[in-house]
Structures are given as structure tokens and as C-alpha cells.
Design an enzyme around this catalytic site. Structure first.
Site, mmCIF file in Angstrom:
data_model
loop_
_atom_site.group_PDB
_atom_site.id
_atom_site.type_symbol
_atom_site.label_atom_id
_atom_site.label_comp_id
_atom_site.label_asym_id
_atom_site.label_seq_id
_atom_site.Cartn_x
_atom_site.Cartn_y
_atom_site.Cartn_z
ATOM 1 C CB CYS A 1 -11.110 -2.369 7.642
ATOM 2 S SG CYS A 1 -10.019 -2.824 9.485
ATOM 3 N NE ARG B 1 -3.509 -1.724 2.820
ATOM 4 C CZ ARG B 1 -4.362 -2.093 3.899
ATOM 5 N NH1 ARG B 1 -3.732 -1.640 4.959
ATOM 6 N NH2 ARG B 1 -5.487 -3.283 3.789
ATOM 7 C CG HIS C 1 -13.720 -1.147 11.747
ATOM 8 N ND1 HIS C 1 -13.955 -2.064 12.545
ATOM 9 C CD2 HIS C 1 -12.569 -1.153 11.227
ATOM 10 C CE1 HIS C 1 -12.843 -2.528 11.942
ATOM 11 N NE2 HIS C 1 -12.179 -2.489 12.084
ATOM 12 C CB THR D 1 -15.471 -7.975 6.991
ATOM 13 O OG1 THR D 1 -17.380 -7.370 6.936
ATOM 14 C CG2 THR D 1 -15.123 -7.895 7.956
HETATM 15 N N1 LIG Z 1 -9.490 -10.415 8.559
HETATM 16 C C1 LIG Z 1 -9.734 -8.840 8.540
HETATM 17 O O1 LIG Z 1 -11.005 -8.512 8.406
HETATM 18 C C2 LIG Z 1 -8.699 -7.995 7.527
HETATM 19 C C3 LIG Z 1 -9.524 -6.785 6.859
HETATM 20 C C4 LIG Z 1 -8.708 -5.690 6.015
HETATM 21 C C5 LIG Z 1 -7.668 -6.513 5.215
HETATM 22 N N2 LIG Z 1 -7.289 -7.763 6.058
HETATM 23 C C6 LIG Z 1 -5.625 -8.276 5.765
HETATM 24 O O2 LIG Z 1 -6.057 -9.485 4.314
HETATM 25 C C7 LIG Z 1 -5.279 -10.305 4.872
HETATM 26 C C8 LIG Z 1 -5.480 -11.579 4.543
HETATM 27 O O3 LIG Z 1 -5.935 -11.813 6.178
HETATM 28 P P1 LIG Z 1 -7.059 -13.191 6.221
HETATM 29 O O4 LIG Z 1 -7.587 -12.743 7.930
HETATM 30 O O5 LIG Z 1 -8.309 -13.431 5.602
HETATM 31 O O6 LIG Z 1 -6.062 -13.980 6.919
HETATM 32 P P2 LIG Z 1 -6.661 -15.971 7.123
HETATM 33 O O7 LIG Z 1 -7.610 -15.976 7.244
HETATM 34 O O8 LIG Z 1 -5.504 -16.082 7.900
HETATM 35 O O9 LIG Z 1 -6.315 -16.228 5.337
HETATM 36 C C9 LIG Z 1 -4.833 -16.251 4.869
HETATM 37 C C10 LIG Z 1 -4.976 -17.270 3.113
HETATM 38 O O10 LIG Z 1 -3.674 -16.537 3.046
HETATM 39 C C11 LIG Z 1 -3.646 -18.423 2.116
HETATM 40 N N3 LIG Z 1 -2.122 -18.314 2.368
HETATM 41 C C12 LIG Z 1 -0.957 -18.244 4.080
HETATM 42 N N4 LIG Z 1 -0.197 -18.976 4.021
HETATM 43 C C13 LIG Z 1 -0.345 -19.387 2.167
HETATM 44 C C14 LIG Z 1 1.084 -19.465 1.632
HETATM 45 N N5 LIG Z 1 2.391 -19.725 1.843
HETATM 46 N N6 LIG Z 1 0.707 -19.553 0.391
HETATM 47 C C15 LIG Z 1 -0.393 -19.181 -0.406
HETATM 48 N N7 LIG Z 1 -1.688 -18.994 0.865
HETATM 49 C C16 LIG Z 1 -1.279 -18.657 1.723
HETATM 50 C C17 LIG Z 1 -3.847 -19.172 3.018
HETATM 51 O O11 LIG Z 1 -4.674 -20.209 3.029
HETATM 52 P P3 LIG Z 1 -4.923 -21.623 3.468
HETATM 53 O O12 LIG Z 1 -6.529 -21.295 3.738
HETATM 54 O O13 LIG Z 1 -4.713 -22.800 2.601
HETATM 55 O O14 LIG Z 1 -3.470 -21.786 5.009
HETATM 56 C C18 LIG Z 1 -5.249 -18.003 3.209
HETATM 57 O O15 LIG Z 1 -6.149 -18.188 2.404
HETATM 58 C C19 LIG Z 1 -4.087 -10.355 5.336
HETATM 59 O O16 LIG Z 1 -3.032 -9.777 4.753
HETATM 60 C C20 LIG Z 1 -4.507 -8.859 6.142
HETATM 61 O O17 LIG Z 1 -4.190 -8.254 6.987
HETATM 62 C C21 LIG Z 1 -7.896 -9.235 6.448
#
Ligand SMILES: NC(=O)c1ccc[n+]([C@@H]2O[C@H](COP(=O)([O-])OP(=O)(O)OC[C@H]3O[C@@H](n4cnc5c(N)ncnc54)[C@H](OP(=O)(O)O)[C@@H]3O)[C@@H](O)[C@H]2O)c1
Length: 348
Positions: A148, A109, A240, A326
């Protein structure tokens, strides 16, 4: 118009699932590909990851076989919801291989040639991709959406930018869904407030300056305003809330500021983009609004609600804003970015 095939990097994760749900029935985009880690690759989505959102997983997505996150057989347009620990390299590989990566991850970003876009606020920043492709020798590109809580702050500040924003103090009350799954331990958050979210304050401060700033010579030029954020996790599921005080070069009256908020429209509304809310900002005059449970889902979770606009005895004006973290703060923001890009001819 033929549907544009799209994929999701990190499609098995919490944000990935929000993308899957948001893209259901999209009039332009058809989800055909999901990428994740080698833990999931080779399995159908329904076997790779439990569905964490309300209701059932969409049937068509459940049957998609998850791929490795390697460019090759993915569609040209991929949304990214990658784990931040691996997003830097994987998103770069995809952009280098010619993919258009519309990312929700924080990793790229703040790079000067990477657009950090809120379509109603700074659509002109998309032009940075030309410098990005030249600087890096890429056929593809990376475009990002903000954190977010930043998106709620920047959308509510955008109509007030005409008065010359000088200093901003923003205190957040952030929902637990913003921490992903399983998120904050229940013993920490039930009946409690946690006054710390790692790196959140820095992201909110820097991203706000970048989004409200300009573009010159192929680089983002941050707004010369001081922004101070206090970020807190509260026992709310979705939505939020941000309490904001602002100082201006030319202080508007409360009525003028309210008028600017109520009249605010952007390119998504002008172009009638499929995910654009009719009104990006909805002003609520009740004295106790906005509230996350009542207001975060307004307009399919894509508009930001604003209220309590009044004089601030320390800075000039203060108000409260609330948005769905989200949806407008993640999946919906990225999809609206891709719609803007499609309308600008980036996907032709
Ligand atoms: N949670 C929120 O509300 C939110 C809001 C804004 C931004 N974000 C951002 O969005 C991103 C995802 O967040 P999340 O909460 O969805 O995380 P999450 O549930 O842990 O999901 C992570 C994803 O990345 C994949 N992954 C992990 N290690 C990997 C690797 N070595 N190679 C390829 N894929 C891999 C996982 O696949 P597997 O299932 O196979 O492990 C899963 O699909 C983060 O960067 C976070 O900072 C999150």
C-alpha cells in the site's frame, strides 16, 4: 458484455471486506464466491465474520456461503486477500488448477516471473505470465499488486522516470487501517508515532525497483536505482502519506517535473477502465497539501495526490504524495489490475 463471475480468497478478512465493498455494482465483475479458513467455511458471510467497514455489509454478499479455499467450484477469476501465512500454497494451487489469481498478498510479488503491476505504470509487465505458465506448467496464473505504500511512491515517481531516477529517499506516514483489524494497539498509536512496520521498508525498496524496472527474457529486471524507505505508523485512519526526495540523471526543473505529473495518464485512462480515476495523479498547489483526511478519498480513493514539489538541497527534487491505502493500495489496485487483464483479453 455478460458479467464475469469473481471470487475472493480470504473474503472474510479486512482486505476481503474491502474487495466486497469495492466490487458492489461493478459493471463487469459479479461477486459469487468467497473462500476462507475452515473456521468460516460452510457459514454465510454474515455469520462467519463481523463486518468491520463503515455502513452495513452489502446484502447480496452477506448471503454467500463461504467455501474452503480449494480450487474446484470457484470462478475462473479470484482476487486474493489471503492471510500471508497461507497465501503461498493456496494461490499456487489455484493457479495450477487454471484460475487467474489477482493477488493483494505479498507472497509472490518478488518472484521474477510474477507480474507486480500498477496499470498506469508498468502494464507491459503482464507479459510475464507467459513465462510463468511455461516455467511452472500452470494453466492459470498469479498477478500481484504492490504494497500500500509502494503504490503511492511508484505512481508519483512514474512520470519522473523519463529524467532517469538514480536515488530515492522516501519517508512514510502510514494509516492504522494498513495494519488490518485490530491492527496496532490503541495504547501504542494514540497521540503517537511508531517508527517501525515489520518488513515494510524492504518491501517498499524492492517492489519500487521491480515496478519501475523492465522485462527481459521472461523475467522482471529491476530499475538500477537506489531506494531507501523509512516507514512510520501514525494516528491516521485511512491514507498513507509519503515524503519523497529524488536524484535524477538529468535533473528537471520544478516546472517541468510538475508538468509531467499533471499530464500523467496511463492505459486505464486510455481504455476508460471502470475503476480508473480520470487523473491518476492530482497535483495540489496549496502549500499544506496533500493531507490524508482531505485527499485520500479523491476519485473514489483511486487517484494519488501530489504536492509540495520543490528543490531538494541534498538530492534534486522533493515532494509529498498521498493515496488511499486500502483502496488504491489494496482492493481497488487489484480490481484495476483485473480490468486491465480483461481489456487485454486474459479473461476471454
Ligand atoms: N490490512 C491491510 O490494509 C492490507 C493492505 C495491503 C495488503 N494486505 C495483505 O492482505 C492480506 C490479508 O490481510 P487482512 O488484514 O485482510 O487479514 P485478515 O483480516 O486476518 O484476513 C485473513 C483472511 O485469510 C483467511 N485465512 C486465514 N487462514 C486461512 C487458512 N488456513 N486457509 C484459508 N483461509 C485462511 C481468513 O479466513 P477466516 O476469517 O476464516 O479466518 C481471512 O479471510 C495479507 O496478506 C496482508 O498482508 C493487507
Amino acid at each position: 458484455m455478460r458479467p464475469i463471475e469473481v471470487g475472493i480468497l480470504g473474503g472474510t478478512g479486512m482486505v476481503g471486506q474491502h474487495f466486497i465493498r469495492f466490487l458492489q455494482g461493478h459493471p463487469w465483475f459479479k461477486l459469487t464466491w468467497l473462500g476462507a479458513s475452515d473456521r468460516s467455511a460452510g457459514k454465510k458471510l454474515k455469520d462467519a465474520a463481523p463486518w468491520r467497514l463503515d455502513g452495513d455489509a452489502p446484502a447480496s454478499a452477506s448471503e454467500i456461503e463461504v467455501s474452503d479455499c480449494k480450487p474446484g467450484n470457484a470462478p475462473q477469476l479470484v482476487f486474493s486477500a489471503m492471510d500471508a501465512s497461507v497465501a503461498t500454497e493456496i494461490e499456487r494451487e489455484f493457479a495450477q488448477a487454471g484460475h487467474i489469481v489477482v493477488s493483494n498478498s505479498r507472497n509472490h510479488r518478488m518472484e521474477k516471473d510474477v507480474p507486480l503491476v500498477v496499470p498506469e505504470v508498468n502494464p507491459a509487465h503482464l507479459s510475464l505470465v507467459h513465462a510463468q505458465q511455461k516455467n511452472r506448467g500452470w494453466k492459470g496464473m498469479i498477478v500481484t499488486n504492490p504494497n500500500c505504500s509502494t503504490i503511492v511512491l511508484t505512481m508519483s515517481l512514474a512520470p519522473l522516470a523519463q529524467f532517469g531516477i538514480q536515488r530515492v529517499i522516501a519517508a512514510t506516514m502510514q494509516a492504522v487501517s494498513g495494519a488490518g483489524y485490530p491492527g496496532v494497539a490503541s495504547m501504542d498509536i494514540l497521540a503517537n508515532v511508531v517508527p517501525f512496520i515489520g518488513s515494510e521498508e524492504e518491501k517498499m525498496q524492492q517492489e519500487t525497483q521491480k515496478i519501475l524496472g523492465g522485462v527481459a527474457n521472461g523475467e522482471a529486471v529491476p530499475l538500477n536505482a537506489r531506494v531507501s524507505a523509512h516507514c512510520n505508523r501514525v494516528a491516521v485512519t485511512d491514507g498513507h502519506v509519503v515524503a519523497v526526495s529524488v536524484e535524477f540523471k538529468s535533473k528537471p526543473g520544478v516546472d517541468d517535473a510538475r508538468h509531467a505529473i499533471e499530464q500523467f495518464r496511463g492505459m486505464p485512462q486510455e481504455r476508460n477502465l471502470p475503476s480508473a480515476p480520470q487523473k491518476p495523479l492530482v497535483y495540489l498547489s496549496q502549500q499544506d497539501r496533500p493531507q490524508p483526511r482531505r485527499d485520500a478519498c479523491r476519485d473514489n480513493g483511486m487517484s494519488v495526490s501530489v504536492g509540495r514539489l520543490r528543490e531538494c538541497p541534498v538530492l534534486d527534487l522533493k515532494f509529498v504524495a498521498c493515496g488511499h491505502n486500502t483502496i488504491r493500495g489494496a482492493a481497488g489496485a487489484a480490481v484495476l489490475n483485473a480490468e486491465l487483464m480483461a481489456s487485454e483479453g486474459f479473461l476471454d
